[in-house]
Design an enzyme around this catalytic site. Structure first.
Site, short mmCIF file in Angstrom:
data_model
loop_
_atom_site.label_atom_id
_atom_site.label_comp_id
_atom_site.label_asym_id
_atom_site.label_seq_id
_atom_site.Cartn_x
_atom_site.Cartn_y
_atom_site.Cartn_z
N ASP A 22 8.55 -2.74 -5.58
CA ASP A 22 7.17 -2.32 -5.33
C ASP A 22 6.80 -1.07 -6.12
OD1 ASP A 22 7.33 -4.42 -3.61
OD2 ASP A 22 7.54 -3.21 -1.81
N SER A 24 0.84 -1.20 0.00
CA SER A 24 0.00 0.00 0.00
C SER A 24 0.88 1.25 0.00
CB SER A 24 -0.93 0.00 1.21
OG SER A 24 -0.19 -0.07 2.40
#
Ligand code: GLA
Length: 371
Positions: A165, A120
Site C-alpha cells: 500500500d 486511506s
C-alpha cells in the site's frame, strides 16, 4: 492544483489563519491482482485511484487538523487510536532515522473512503511523508519514504502490513499499474490504458466493516510463516506447488493460495503487455476463487459481486485488498458497466445486504507535492 489539495489549503487557512508553505497529496489504491503475497516476498500489481488525501503544511506549533474528522489534534508520541496516529507515526519514524523535524502544523482533507480497503491509511502516511521531506529538505527517495511509511504503520500504528500500500501510494504513475517485487523492492510501471480498449474498472464498496479483519490478517500472516518454516524456506515466495504435499490443513491452503497467486500476477502482467484483457480477467476470477476457498478472506457480499459480474459478462472480478469486507473490482466493457451496477444493486437489496457504492477511475499518479 487538484480540488482536494485546494480544500486542504482552504482548511489550513481557516484553522491557522495564514497561508501554508506547501501542499501535497497521495492516492488510495486498488490492487488489480496479487493479494496477500506482499508479506510473503511475492508480487503485487496495484494502481492508484483518483481519490486522494491532501495535506497543507507550514511552520507552527505541532498541531494537526482534519477536515474529514473536523478535529484538531496535537502531534503525539505514541499510538492513541485516532487518525492523527498516521502523521504522528511518520514524524516518529523520521526522528528515529535521525532527522531533525522542527515544529510544524498541518491541515488534512481527503476523499479516500475509510475502512473500505482502498488504503486511506497509506495515503495519509504517504502525503505526510512527502510533504515533510520537501519542507525540511530531507531528500529521501520515494522508495525510502515508502519503507519509512511501512515502518510507521508496523511499529507505531501497530498493523503488521506488507509494503504494497505504501509503495502504491508513493510510486504509482498515471495510466499505469505498478508491478512490485516485494522481495527486491523493484517496481515497474505497466501501461494500463483501459479507456482505449473501451474497458472500465468498476470498484464496488460493499460497506462491510473491516474492523474484525485485523485479527484475521495477522493470523493469515502467521500461518504463512509457519508454512514457510515447515518447508525450510525463508518466505513462501520460494515454495513450489509440489511442496504442498509436505503441508497439512490450514497451512497447506494458505500456501497454495500464495504460490498460485504469485504465478497469476506474472501471467497477468504478460497478458496486459499483449493487451489480452480476456486472459487478464480470467486470472482475476481465479484469484478471487483462491482467496475465497484457500485463503478464506472473502465475504458473502464480495462473493455475490464476483458471481454477478461473471453472469453479467464482466471480463474479470475479484475482491481487492485484505478482504474480510471492503471492496471488490470488476473489469468490464464500458457499455456493460451500468447493467452490472443495476444487477448488483438488485441482488444486494433482495438479500438485505448493505447498499453498495460504485466508482470507476483511470489509474492516477502517486504522491506529489503540488506546484
Ligand atoms: C492490506 C495490507 C497489504 C496487503 C493486503 C493484502 O492491504 O496493508 O500490505 O497485505 O492487505 O494483499
Amino acid at each position: 492544483m487538484r480540488q482536494i489539495e485546494q480544500r486542504a489549503v482552504q482548511t489550513y487557512h481557516d484553522q491557522f489563519l495564514k497561508e501554508p508553505v506547501l501542499v501535497a497529496s497521495a492516492p488510495g489504491r486498488v490492487n488489480l491482482i496479487g493479494e496477500h503475497t506482499d508479506y510473503n516476498g511475492g508480487f503485487v500489481l496495484p494502481c492508484a485511484i483518483d481519490k486522494r488525501i491532501a495535506v497543507a503544511i507550514g511552520h507552527g506549533d505541532m498541531n494537526l487538523y482534519s477536515a474529514d474528522f473536523q478535529e484538531r489534534c496535537p502531534l503525539h508520541e505514541k499510538r492513541e487510536g485516532s487518525w492523527a496516529d498516521y502523521p504522528s507515526g511518520i514524524v516518529w519514524a523520521m526522528k528515529e532515522r535521525g532527522f531533525d523535524i522542527p515544529s510544524f502544523q498541518g491541515a488534512f482533507a481527503g476523499d479516500v473512503p475509510q475502512g473500505s480497503g482502498l488504503s486511506s491509511s497509506a495515503a495519509i502516511e504517504a502525503a505526510t511523508a512527502i510533504v515533510l521531506d520537501a519542507l525540511f529538505h530531507l531528500e529521501m527517495e520515494k522508495k525510502e519514504l515508502a519503507l519509512l511509511c511501512q515502518h510507521a504503520e508496523n511499529a507505531f500504528v501497530g498493523v503488521n502490513s506488507g509494503i504494497m500500500d505504501q509503495y502504491a501510494a508513493l510510486l504509482c504513475q498515471a495510466g499505469t499499474a505498478l508491478l512490485i517485487d516485494c522481495r527486491s523492492l523493484e517496481a515497474k510501471p505497466i501501461p494500463l490504458n483501459l479507456a482505449r480498449a473501451d474497458l472500465t474498472l468498476l470498484v464496488c464498496d460493499t460497506h462491510v466493516s473491516r474492523e474484525l479483519g485485523a485479527t484475521g490478517y495477522n493470523a493469515r500472516r502467521e500461518a504463512c510463516e509457519r508454512a514457510a518454516h515447515t518447508l525450510g524456506v525463508s518466505e513462501l515466495r520460494d515454495a513450489h506447488l509440489n511442496d504442498l504435499d509436505k503441508l497439512l490443513g490450514e497451512e497447506r491452503k494458505r500456501a497454495r493460495h500464495v504460490i498460485t497467486e504469485n504465478a497469476r500476477v506474472l501471467e497477468a502482467v504478460q497478458a496486459l503487455q499483449r493487451q489480452d484483457f480476456g486472459a487478464f480477467g480470467r486470472l482475476m476470477y481465479a484469484s478471487h476463487w483462491s482467496l475465497r476457498d484457500d485463503y478464506e478472506v472473502s465475504t458473502p457480499e464480495l462473493d455475490a459481486f464476483v458471481e454477478i459480474a461473471l453472469q453479467s459478462s464482466a471480463l474479470g472480478a475479484r475482491l481487492t485488498g485484505a478482504g474480510f469486507g471492503g471492496c471488490a473490482i470488476a473489469l468490464v466493457k464500458s457499455e456493460d458497466a451500468g447493467v452490472l451496477v443495476l444487477n448488483v444493486r438488485h441482488y444486494f437489496e433482495a438479500r438485505g445486504f448493505t447498499r453498495p457504492v460504485f466508482y470507476s477511475f483511470q489509474p492516477e499518479a502517486g504522491a506529489e507535492v503540488a506546484t
